[in-house]
Write an enzyme that holds these catalytic residues in place. Structure first.
Site, PDB file in Angstrom:
ATOM      1  N   LYS A 145       1.629  -2.023  24.689  1.00  0.00           N
ATOM      2  CA  LYS A 145       2.478  -1.413  23.653  1.00  0.00           C
ATOM      3  C   LYS A 145       1.613  -0.585  22.695  1.00  0.00           C
ATOM      4  O   LYS A 145       1.969   0.537  22.330  1.00  0.00           O
ATOM      5  CB  LYS A 145       3.245  -2.502  22.895  1.00  0.00           C
ATOM      6  CG  LYS A 145       4.341  -3.125  23.755  1.00  0.00           C
ATOM      7  CD  LYS A 145       4.940  -4.402  23.200  1.00  0.00           C
ATOM      8  CE  LYS A 145       5.894  -4.993  24.237  1.00  0.00           C
ATOM      9  NZ  LYS A 145       6.476  -6.280  23.869  1.00  0.00           N
ATOM     10  N   GLN A 193       6.318 -10.411  19.191  1.00  0.00           N
ATOM     11  CA  GLN A 193       6.134 -10.668  20.621  1.00  0.00           C
ATOM     12  C   GLN A 193       6.652 -12.069  20.962  1.00  0.00           C
ATOM     13  O   GLN A 193       6.280 -13.048  20.333  1.00  0.00           O
ATOM     14  CB  GLN A 193       4.639 -10.527  20.980  1.00  0.00           C
ATOM     15  CG  GLN A 193       4.347 -10.678  22.448  1.00  0.00           C
ATOM     16  CD  GLN A 193       4.989  -9.571  23.291  1.00  0.00           C
ATOM     17  OE1 GLN A 193       4.955  -8.398  22.929  1.00  0.00           O
ATOM     18  NE2 GLN A 193       5.581  -9.944  24.419  1.00  0.00           N
ATOM     19  N   ASP A 253      13.098  -3.464  18.890  1.00  0.00           N
ATOM     20  CA  ASP A 253      13.290  -4.210  20.145  1.00  0.00           C
ATOM     21  C   ASP A 253      14.785  -4.414  20.422  1.00  0.00           C
ATOM     22  O   ASP A 253      15.166  -4.734  21.548  1.00  0.00           O
ATOM     23  CB  ASP A 253      12.622  -5.597  20.035  1.00  0.00           C
ATOM     24  CG  ASP A 253      11.458  -5.759  21.001  1.00  0.00           C
ATOM     25  OD1 ASP A 253      11.308  -4.898  21.895  1.00  0.00           O
ATOM     26  OD2 ASP A 253      10.716  -6.743  20.863  1.00  0.00           O
TER      27      ASP A 253
END
Ligand code: NAD
Length: 299
Positions: free
Chosen positions: A57, A101, A124
């Site tokens: 990422k 995460q 996200d």
């Protein structure tokens, strides 16, 4: 059997093309508004898999010109410590996207963490508001993997409207949002999962078959309609180290019209859509006088 072979969709090439476009958007933001998009990633613990996802990422951010900030907390971190970081980032005008995460250590409740992220920075797309928005077609950000699937179909000019879509896998991060997003595009959608009886009777109906179960070789040729589009989201590491999807690629490619390989298919798109969402967030922040998404769960 058609005797022909499916077009193998090159997710890497699509991702590369999109990233070049995103780079231009980042430069435009800098030139016109003096803004550099910023993504903050919170990583709790030292799982090798999570570290590897976070690295890709951050490398993606670098490639398109997004500023990234990595916040690493020990595996013993408390929920309060994670929430404190989120609060700081929610209030930081230079941070346009916040990502925690997953998975998180057991002492931290995932739902409370995800719901503390400002909806306007939830790149996200896992905040309950964004999840709910999938039902009404009004997300602030689309979740990255399903969005990647949608982009692949769009890039290959594969029509969705009126087609039979079967999604194998019903998780909150892949299966369910993919089904809802394709239904929003007027597909007729069926969702299958591990309790589905006789999976093949459903998959055989699919014009577009999306597979996200995490089971190697789950989908074999006799479960696929001739000419179907097969999108394999699965990502499985075999004992011999090989990475495979959920579809018997060699068998199914002889029957399908399009197929995504693993690796090199959907996987390339997930991070790309994260980059997209972060840039979109920065564009919204730079051009809106009042936030169009005032909702904060922490007010
Ligand atoms: P998950 O374990 O949360 O969910 C799996 C889903 O598949 C469940 O709904 C389960 O009921 C269903 N399932 C399991 N076995 C089945 C079977 N035999 N028949 C039918 N359905 C079955 O997994 P997830 O997070 O949704 O991920 C699914 C797969 O996609 C995994 O391989 C994961 O690594 C991969 N993945 C890839 C990306 C990417 O960027 N390429 C992103 C996320 C997940």
């Amino acid at each position: 059997m058609t005797g022909e072979s499916a077009k193998i969709i090159d997710g890497k090439a699509i991702a590369k093309k999109l990233r070049a476009e995103y780079h231009v958007r980042v430069e435009r933001l800098r030139d016109q508004h003096g803004v550099t998009p910023g993504l903050a990633v919170i990583l709790v613990g030292d799982s090798a898999a999570s570290q590897s996802y976070v690295r890709s990422k951050i490398a993606g951010c670098r490639e398109v010109g997004i500023r990234s900030e990595l916040i690493e907390l020990p595996a013993t971190a408390t929920e309060a410590q994670v929430l404190e970081q989120i609060e700081r980032l929610n209030d930081d005008p230079q941070t346009h996207g916040i990502l925690v995460q997953l998975p998180l250590p057991a002492q931290i409740r995932v739902a409370s963490v995800l719901e503390r992220i400002s909806v306007a920075k939830d790149v996200d797309g896992f905040h309950l508001y964004n999840m709910g928005g999938l039902v009404t077609g009004s997300t602030v950000f689309s979740p990255c993997t399903p969005y990647g699937v949608q982009k692949i179909l769009e890039h290959e000019n594969i029509p969705v409207e009126g087609r039979n879509v079967v999604v194998v896998g019903a998780s909150n991060i892949v299966g369910k949002p993919t089904a809802l997003m394709l239904m929003q595009q007027d597909a007729t959608v069926c969702i299958c999962h591990k309790k589905t009886r006789d999976l093949g009777q459903f998959t055989l109906l699919a014009d577009i078959l999306v597979v996200a179960a995490g089971v190697p070789n789950l989908i074999v040729p006799q479960m696929v309609k001739t000419g179907a589009v097969v999108i394999d989201v699965g990502f499985n590491r075999l004992a011999d180290g090989r990475i495979v999807g959920d579809v018997d690629f060699e068998g199914v490619r002889r029957k399908a019209s399009y197929i995504t390989p693993v690796p090199g298919g959907v996987g390339q798109m997930t991070v790309t859509m994260l980059l997209h969402n972060t840039i979109l967030s920065a564009e919204r922040a730079a051009t809106a006088t009042v936030s169009p998404f005032p909702l904060r769960t922490t007010a």
